[in-house]
Design a protein around this motif. Structure first.
Motif, PDB file in Angstrom:
ATOM      1  N   GLY B  16      53.536  38.579  23.871  1.00 36.18           N
ATOM      2  CA  GLY B  16      52.282  38.056  24.386  1.00 36.18           C
ATOM      3  C   GLY B  16      52.408  36.717  25.078  1.00 36.18           C
ATOM      4  O   GLY B  16      51.499  36.304  25.808  1.00 36.18           O
ATOM      5  N   ARG B  17      53.534  36.037  24.864  1.00 40.91           N
ATOM      6  CA  ARG B  17      53.732  34.736  25.482  1.00 40.91           C
ATOM      7  C   ARG B  17      54.194  34.886  26.921  1.00 40.91           C
ATOM      8  O   ARG B  17      54.762  35.902  27.333  1.00 40.91           O
ATOM      9  N   ARG B  18      53.952  33.858  27.688  1.00 45.08           N
ATOM     10  CA  ARG B  18      54.368  33.802  29.080  1.00 45.08           C
ATOM     11  C   ARG B  18      55.708  33.079  29.168  1.00 45.08           C
ATOM     12  O   ARG B  18      55.959  32.115  28.437  1.00 45.08           O
ATOM     13  N   MET B  19      56.572  33.551  30.047  1.00 44.68           N
ATOM     14  CA  MET B  19      57.914  32.961  30.155  1.00 44.68           C
ATOM     15  C   MET B  19      58.388  33.020  31.595  1.00 44.68           C
ATOM     16  O   MET B  19      58.191  34.037  32.273  1.00 44.68           O
ATOM     17  N   THR B  20      59.003  31.928  32.049  1.00 42.35           N
ATOM     18  CA  THR B  20      59.600  31.921  33.380  1.00 42.35           C
ATOM     19  C   THR B  20      61.092  31.672  33.268  1.00 42.35           C
ATOM     20  O   THR B  20      61.514  30.689  32.671  1.00 42.35           O
ATOM     21  N   LEU B  21      61.853  32.589  33.816  1.00 46.79           N
ATOM     22  CA  LEU B  21      63.303  32.430  33.893  1.00 46.79           C
ATOM     23  C   LEU B  21      63.632  31.801  35.244  1.00 46.79           C
ATOM     24  O   LEU B  21      63.170  32.278  36.284  1.00 46.79           O
ATOM     25  N   ARG B  22      64.457  30.776  35.180  1.00 50.61           N
ATOM     26  CA  ARG B  22      64.754  30.039  36.410  1.00 50.61           C
ATOM     27  C   ARG B  22      66.092  30.456  36.999  1.00 50.61           C
ATOM     28  O   ARG B  22      67.042  30.789  36.279  1.00 50.61           O
ATOM     29  N   CYS B  23      66.150  30.432  38.304  1.00 54.73           N
ATOM     30  CA  CYS B  23      67.365  30.779  39.046  1.00 54.73           C
ATOM     31  C   CYS B  23      67.447  29.888  40.275  1.00 54.73           C
ATOM     32  O   CYS B  23      66.488  29.813  41.060  1.00 54.73           O
ATOM     33  N   THR B  24      68.611  29.254  40.433  1.00 52.58           N
ATOM     34  CA  THR B  24      68.830  28.385  41.590  1.00 52.58           C
ATOM     35  C   THR B  24      70.215  28.647  42.152  1.00 52.58           C
ATOM     36  O   THR B  24      71.177  28.749  41.402  1.00 52.58           O
ATOM     37  N   GLN B  25      70.280  28.755  43.486  1.00 49.77           N
ATOM     38  CA  GLN B  25      71.581  28.940  44.142  1.00 49.77           C
ATOM     39  C   GLN B  25      71.794  27.831  45.161  1.00 49.77           C
ATOM     40  O   GLN B  25      70.834  27.333  45.749  1.00 49.77           O
ATOM     41  N   ASP B  26      73.066  27.465  45.332  1.00 49.49           N
ATOM     42  CA  ASP B  26      73.379  26.388  46.268  1.00 49.49           C
ATOM     43  C   ASP B  26      74.243  26.890  47.424  1.00 49.49           C
ATOM     44  O   ASP B  26      74.920  26.106  48.090  1.00 49.49           O
ATOM     45  N   MET B  27      74.220  28.181  47.676  1.00 51.39           N
ATOM     46  CA  MET B  27      75.052  28.766  48.715  1.00 51.39           C
ATOM     47  C   MET B  27      74.259  29.021  50.000  1.00 51.39           C
ATOM     48  O   MET B  27      74.809  29.565  50.962  1.00 51.39           O
ATOM     49  N   ARG B  28      72.979  28.678  49.985  1.00 52.11           N
ATOM     50  CA  ARG B  28      72.092  28.891  51.141  1.00 52.11           C
ATOM     51  C   ARG B  28      72.017  30.362  51.537  1.00 52.11           C
ATOM     52  O   ARG B  28      71.852  30.702  52.707  1.00 52.11           O
TER      53      ARG B  28
END
Lengths: 112, 117
Positions: B16-28
């Motif tokens: 029931g909880r809200r969750m955000t998984l983060r993803c970041t790339q530095d390869m453009r």
């Protein structure tokens, strides 16, 4: 329905021997195939690929064979090394969108 | 060069909880993807983005949403988590150069292990 299938969940081979991992697909429109290798607690890493216009691609100890008529590809590792122990995924491209469809994976264990 | 980073590494979440998984790339890279890995099912595509500002649905999009405000970031949100969303989540990116075979080679992050109780 699974369009890319790896029917062997696991494979065990002796160090120095050949490992053969198999993959079947159902969609004749797939035109590019890739193999990925995955160690525990890590993301998959690209291993080798093949275009549908070829039937073989080789990179060091790794060779991928494609049989379009049978809709079958295989990855050969010769000679196998303990460090090759990992989960191997085959994947096929879905049209020209860049999206990949993956198989279920095969866990390879290479015994010293 | 970090490549692709994901956060958190693991998370236990109440249903029931809200969750955000983060993803970041530095390869453009232009294209980014979210997969979930489940035993016996391999990697299944949840959502994808071919370029900043656009997103699309993959094979198993229900219960998930994504956004692509810029090239580098591609967060995955579970609005109301359910136990069937227990899985390992992988973010990936690819160059997406038109006409190049390398468009299909995707680079993966280390994954987020999510348990929904």
């Amino acid at each position: 329905d699974q369009q890319v299938k790896q029917n062997s969940p696991s494979l065990s081979v002796q160090e120095g021997r050949i490992s053969i991992l198999n993959c079947d697909y159902t969609n004749s429109m797939f035109d590019y195939f890739l193999w990925y290798k995955k160690y525990p607690a890590e993301g998959p890493t690209f291993l080798i690929s093949i275009s549908s216009i070829k039937d073989k691609n080789e990179d060091g100890r790794f060779t991928v064979f494609l049989n379009k008529s049978a809709k079958h590809l295989s990855l050969h590792i010769v000679p196998s090394q303990p460090g090759d122990s990992a989960v191997y995924f085959c994947a096929a491209n879905s049209g020209n969108t860049g999206k990949l469809i993956f198989g279920q994976g095969t866990t390879l264990q290479v015994k010293p | 060069i970090a490549g692709i980073t994901q956060a958190p590494t693991s998370q236990i979440l109440a249903a029931g909880r809200r969750m955000t998984l983060r993803c970041t790339q530095d390869m453009r890279h232009n294209a980014m993807y979210w997969y979930r890995q489940d035993l016996g099912l391999g990697l299944r595509l949840i959502h994808y983005s071919n370029t900043a500002g656009t997103t699309g649905k993959g094979e198993v999009p229900d219960g998930y949403s994504v956004s692509r405000a810029n090239t580098d970031d591609f967060p995955l949100t579970l609005a109301s988590a359910v136990p069937s969303q227990t899985s390992v989540y992988f973010c990936a990116s690819s160059d997406g150069a038109s006409g190049e075979s390398e468009v299909y080679e995707q680079y993966f992050g280390p994954g987020t292990r999510l348990t929904v109780t």
